[in-house]
Scaffold this motif. Structure first.
Motif, PDB file in Angstrom:
ATOM      1  N   GLU A   1       0.837  -1.208   0.000  1.00 39.59           N
ATOM      2  CA  GLU A   1       0.000   0.000   0.000  1.00 39.59           C
ATOM      3  C   GLU A   1       0.868   1.253   0.000  1.00 39.59           C
ATOM      4  O   GLU A   1       0.618   2.198  -0.745  1.00 39.59           O
ATOM      5  CB  GLU A   1      -0.915   0.009   1.224  1.00 39.59           C
ATOM      6  CG  GLU A   1      -2.035  -1.002   1.166  1.00 39.59           C
ATOM      7  CD  GLU A   1      -2.800  -1.085   2.469  1.00 39.59           C
ATOM      8  OE1 GLU A   1      -2.727  -0.143   3.278  1.00 39.59           O
ATOM      9  OE2 GLU A   1      -3.483  -2.104   2.672  1.00 39.59           O
ATOM     10  N   VAL A   2       1.884   1.250   0.843  1.00 42.36           N
ATOM     11  CA  VAL A   2       2.775   2.416   0.929  1.00 42.36           C
ATOM     12  C   VAL A   2       3.573   2.557  -0.366  1.00 42.36           C
ATOM     13  O   VAL A   2       3.743   3.666  -0.875  1.00 42.36           O
ATOM     14  CB  VAL A   2       3.712   2.306   2.161  1.00 42.36           C
ATOM     15  CG1 VAL A   2       4.730   3.439   2.162  1.00 42.36           C
ATOM     16  CG2 VAL A   2       2.893   2.324   3.444  1.00 42.36           C
ATOM     17  N   CYS A   3       4.031   1.439  -0.929  1.00 42.12           N
ATOM     18  CA  CYS A   3       4.777   1.490  -2.193  1.00 42.12           C
ATOM     19  C   CYS A   3       3.927   2.062  -3.321  1.00 42.12           C
ATOM     20  O   CYS A   3       4.413   2.874  -4.122  1.00 42.12           O
ATOM     21  CB  CYS A   3       5.277   0.104  -2.581  1.00 42.12           C
ATOM     22  SG  CYS A   3       6.677  -0.466  -1.623  1.00 42.12           S
ATOM     23  N   ILE A   4       2.668   1.662  -3.386  1.00 44.07           N
ATOM     24  CA  ILE A   4       1.783   2.172  -4.432  1.00 44.07           C
ATOM     25  C   ILE A   4       1.579   3.672  -4.263  1.00 44.07           C
ATOM     26  O   ILE A   4       1.631   4.439  -5.227  1.00 44.07           O
ATOM     27  CB  ILE A   4       0.441   1.398  -4.430  1.00 44.07           C
ATOM     28  CG1 ILE A   4       0.693  -0.016  -4.952  1.00 44.07           C
ATOM     29  CG2 ILE A   4      -0.615   2.111  -5.259  1.00 44.07           C
ATOM     30  CD1 ILE A   4      -0.446  -0.987  -4.703  1.00 44.07           C
ATOM     31  N   SER A   5       1.387   4.106  -3.028  1.00 43.12           N
ATOM     32  CA  SER A   5       1.247   5.543  -2.767  1.00 43.12           C
ATOM     33  C   SER A   5       2.529   6.284  -3.135  1.00 43.12           C
ATOM     34  O   SER A   5       2.483   7.356  -3.752  1.00 43.12           O
ATOM     35  CB  SER A   5       0.926   5.792  -1.290  1.00 43.12           C
ATOM     36  OG  SER A   5      -0.312   5.225  -0.950  1.00 43.12           O
TER      37      SER A   5
END
Length: 89
Positions: A23-27
């Motif tokens: 999730e953080v990587c996508i953001s």
């Protein structure tokens, strides 16, 4: 009780950690793609998670973000994500 069944702080499941990582990587990818300076803050907030997950690429990503070289950071992040996913299979 429900609280007893939930993971306690610091006791996340590996799936929970991986989910949070992605999730953080996508953001972060979205911010880097837009050359948004908020990428710096997001990376700093989760630096230890990135360092643990992307040991070999962490310094490249960190250095690029520190220098606002978001294109290089994005490429390194994508490469790190691919390597991490392949290693998890």
């Amino acid at each position: 009780e429900l609280e007893d069944k939930l993971p306690q702080e610091g006791e996340e499941t590996s799936k929970g950690k991986a989910g949070n990582l992605w999730e953080v990587c996508i953001s972060l990818q979205a911010l880097l793609s837009d050359s948004d300076a908020q990428a710096v803050d997001l990376f700093e907030q989760h630096a230890s998670m990135f360092e643990t997950a992307f040991v070999e690429k962490y310094e490249i990503i960190r250095s690029a973000i520190d220098n606002f070289d978001f294109g290089t950071a994005l490429t390194a992040l994508q490469n790190a994500m691919q390597a991490h996913a392949a290693a998890a299979e």
